[in-house]
Design a protein around this motif. Structure first.
Motif, PDB file in Angstrom:
ATOM      1  N   PRO A   7       0.828  -1.218   0.000  1.00  0.00           N
ATOM      2  CA  PRO A   7       0.000   0.000   0.000  1.00  0.00           C
ATOM      3  C   PRO A   7       0.857   1.260   0.000  1.00  0.00           C
ATOM      4  CG  PRO A   7      -0.739  -1.536   1.702  1.00  0.00           C
ATOM      5  CD  PRO A   7       0.550  -2.073   1.152  1.00  0.00           C
ATOM      6  N   VAL A   8       0.426   2.240  -0.769  1.00  0.00           N
ATOM      7  CA  VAL A   8       1.087   3.536  -0.792  1.00  0.00           C
ATOM      8  C   VAL A   8       0.536   4.395   0.341  1.00  0.00           C
ATOM      9  CG1 VAL A   8       1.419   5.647  -2.156  1.00  0.00           C
ATOM     10  CG2 VAL A   8       1.487   3.415  -3.274  1.00  0.00           C
ATOM     11  N   VAL A   9      -0.782   4.268   0.592  1.00  0.00           N
ATOM     12  CA  VAL A   9      -1.460   5.029   1.633  1.00  0.00           C
ATOM     13  C   VAL A   9      -2.361   4.077   2.405  1.00  0.00           C
ATOM     14  CG1 VAL A   9      -3.115   6.876   2.111  1.00  0.00           C
ATOM     15  CG2 VAL A   9      -1.460   7.143   0.266  1.00  0.00           C
ATOM     16  N   THR A  10      -2.368   4.195   3.724  1.00  0.00           N
ATOM     17  CA  THR A  10      -3.277   3.439   4.576  1.00  0.00           C
ATOM     18  C   THR A  10      -4.013   4.435   5.454  1.00  0.00           C
ATOM     19  OG1 THR A  10      -1.793   1.529   4.612  1.00  0.00           O
ATOM     20  CG2 THR A  10      -3.456   1.638   6.345  1.00  0.00           C
ATOM     21  N   ARG A  23      -9.454  13.521  -9.031  1.00  0.00           N
ATOM     22  CA  ARG A  23      -7.994  13.634  -9.061  1.00  0.00           C
ATOM     23  C   ARG A  23      -7.402  12.514  -8.214  1.00  0.00           C
ATOM     24  NH1 ARG A  23     -10.134  18.762  -8.765  1.00  0.00           N
ATOM     25  NH2 ARG A  23      -9.500  20.188 -10.407  1.00  0.00           N
ATOM     26  N   SER A  24      -6.193  12.676  -7.796  1.00  0.00           N
ATOM     27  CA  SER A  24      -5.533  11.698  -6.934  1.00  0.00           C
ATOM     28  C   SER A  24      -6.326  11.512  -5.639  1.00  0.00           C
ATOM     29  CB  SER A  24      -4.124  12.193  -6.600  1.00  0.00           C
ATOM     30  OG  SER A  24      -3.585  11.438  -5.550  1.00  0.00           O
ATOM     31  N   PRO A  25      -6.500  10.267  -5.180  1.00  0.00           N
ATOM     32  CA  PRO A  25      -7.234  10.043  -3.932  1.00  0.00           C
ATOM     33  C   PRO A  25      -6.426  10.385  -2.680  1.00  0.00           C
ATOM     34  CG  PRO A  25      -6.494   7.963  -4.827  1.00  0.00           C
ATOM     35  CD  PRO A  25      -6.143   9.016  -5.841  1.00  0.00           C
ATOM     36  N   ALA A  26      -5.109  10.484  -2.799  1.00  0.00           N
ATOM     37  CA  ALA A  26      -4.261  10.797  -1.645  1.00  0.00           C
ATOM     38  C   ALA A  26      -2.861  11.156  -2.137  1.00  0.00           C
ATOM     39  CB  ALA A  26      -4.180   9.600  -0.703  1.00  0.00           C
ATOM     40  N   HIS A  33      -5.249   4.682 -12.630  1.00  0.00           N
ATOM     41  CA  HIS A  33      -4.541   3.407 -12.496  1.00  0.00           C
ATOM     42  C   HIS A  33      -4.111   3.144 -11.052  1.00  0.00           C
ATOM     43  CE1 HIS A  33      -4.516   2.975 -16.838  1.00  0.00           C
ATOM     44  NE2 HIS A  33      -4.197   4.260 -16.874  1.00  0.00           N
ATOM     45  N   PHE A  34      -5.108   3.116 -10.149  1.00  0.00           N
ATOM     46  CA  PHE A  34      -4.831   2.775  -8.759  1.00  0.00           C
ATOM     47  C   PHE A  34      -5.874   1.773  -8.266  1.00  0.00           C
ATOM     48  CE2 PHE A  34      -7.585   6.531  -8.354  1.00  0.00           C
ATOM     49  CZ  PHE A  34      -8.509   6.116  -7.407  1.00  0.00           C
ATOM     50  N   ALA A  35      -5.602   1.176  -7.128  1.00  0.00           N
ATOM     51  CA  ALA A  35      -6.523   0.210  -6.522  1.00  0.00           C
ATOM     52  C   ALA A  35      -6.849   0.653  -5.101  1.00  0.00           C
ATOM     53  CB  ALA A  35      -5.905  -1.186  -6.508  1.00  0.00           C
ATOM     54  N   THR A  36      -8.028   0.275  -4.651  1.00  0.00           N
ATOM     55  CA  THR A  36      -8.481   0.588  -3.302  1.00  0.00           C
ATOM     56  C   THR A  36      -8.888  -0.717  -2.627  1.00  0.00           C
ATOM     57  OG1 THR A  36      -9.425   2.651  -4.127  1.00  0.00           O
ATOM     58  CG2 THR A  36     -10.147   1.924  -1.957  1.00  0.00           C
ATOM     59  N   ARG A  37      -8.548  -0.833  -1.356  1.00  0.00           N
ATOM     60  CA  ARG A  37      -8.985  -1.981  -0.568  1.00  0.00           C
ATOM     61  C   ARG A  37      -9.594  -1.435   0.719  1.00  0.00           C
ATOM     62  NH1 ARG A  37      -5.349  -7.103   1.357  1.00  0.00           N
ATOM     63  NH2 ARG A  37      -7.026  -8.171   2.440  1.00  0.00           N
ATOM     64  N   ALA A  38     -10.805  -1.877   1.042  1.00  0.00           N
ATOM     65  CA  ALA A  38     -11.494  -1.394   2.236  1.00  0.00           C
ATOM     66  C   ALA A  38     -12.064  -2.581   3.001  1.00  0.00           C
ATOM     67  CB  ALA A  38     -12.613  -0.442   1.850  1.00  0.00           C
ATOM     68  N   THR A  39     -11.967  -2.510   4.326  1.00  0.00           N
ATOM     69  CA  THR A  39     -12.489  -3.556   5.189  1.00  0.00           C
ATOM     70  C   THR A  39     -13.205  -2.905   6.366  1.00  0.00           C
ATOM     71  OG1 THR A  39     -10.624  -4.973   4.628  1.00  0.00           O
ATOM     72  CG2 THR A  39     -11.884  -5.574   6.573  1.00  0.00           C
ATOM     73  N   THR A  40     -14.368  -3.447   6.730  1.00  0.00           N
ATOM     74  CA  THR A  40     -15.093  -2.924   7.875  1.00  0.00           C
ATOM     75  C   THR A  40     -15.845  -4.035   8.583  1.00  0.00           C
ATOM     76  OG1 THR A  40     -16.624  -1.201   8.629  1.00  0.00           O
ATOM     77  CG2 THR A  40     -17.229  -2.369   6.612  1.00  0.00           C
ATOM     78  N   GLU A  41     -16.129  -3.808   9.842  1.00  0.00           N
ATOM     79  CA  GLU A  41     -17.041  -4.665  10.589  1.00  0.00           C
ATOM     80  C   GLU A  41     -18.206  -3.803  11.025  1.00  0.00           C
ATOM     81  OE1 GLU A  41     -15.292  -6.937  13.743  1.00  0.00           O
ATOM     82  OE2 GLU A  41     -14.062  -8.089  12.355  1.00  0.00           O
TER      83      GLU A  41
END
Length: 113
Positions: A7-10, A23-26, A33-41
Motif C-alpha cells: 500500500p502507498v497510503v493506509t 484527481r488523486s485520492p491521496a 490506475h490505482f486500486a483501493t482496498r477497504a475492510t469494515t465490521e
C-alpha cells in the motif's frame, strides 16, 4: 494477472464509505490506475438488508468471507445490490480498481423495503 504491491497510503476512517475522486485520492497516489482496498465490521439487528455498492471501475466484495460481488471490469459508475438476511456482527471486504477519469467507491447498507 497483475499483483498489487505494498500500500502507498493506509487510512482508518469512521462512518460510511463514500469516496469519489476526480484527481488523486491521496498524496503519493496517481489520479488514474490505482486500486483501493477497504475492510469494515458492522453490527445490525436481525432483518433483511440491501448492501448497495457503487463503483467506477471494477469491484469485488466479500461478506463474512463469501464473495458476494464480482464485477471486475472497466465501467462507469454502476450500483450493484446484494440482498441478504443479516443480524449481529458482520465483516465486509472490498477491492476496487480505477483505470481513468472519475473514480468512485461507495457503500450503503439499508433495510430491505
Amino acid at each position: 494477472a497483475k499483483t498489487l504491491g505494498a500500500p502507498v497510503v493506509t487510512a482508518t476512517e469512521k462512518g460510511d464509505l463514500g469516496k469519489m475522486w476526480w484527481r488523486s485520492p491521496a498524496t503519493g497516489v496517481q489520479a488514474d490506475h490505482f486500486a483501493t482496498r477497504a475492510t469494515t465490521e458492522f453490527k445490525l439487528p436481525p432483518g433483511d438488508y440491501v448492501i448497495e455498492v457503487t463503483a467506477d471501475d471494477g469491484v469485488r466484495a466479500w461478506l463474512d468471507g463469501e464473495r458476494v460481488l464480482d464485477e471486475w471490469k472497466y465501467s462507469g459508475p454502476t450500483t450493484y445490490q446484494i440482498e441478504r438476511k443479516l443480524g449481529g456482527t458482520h465483516r465486509l471486504e472490498l477491492k476496487h480498481f480505477e483505470l481513468d477519469g472519475f473514480a468512485q467507491l461507495t457503500v450503503k447498507i439499508r433495510p430491505k423495503a
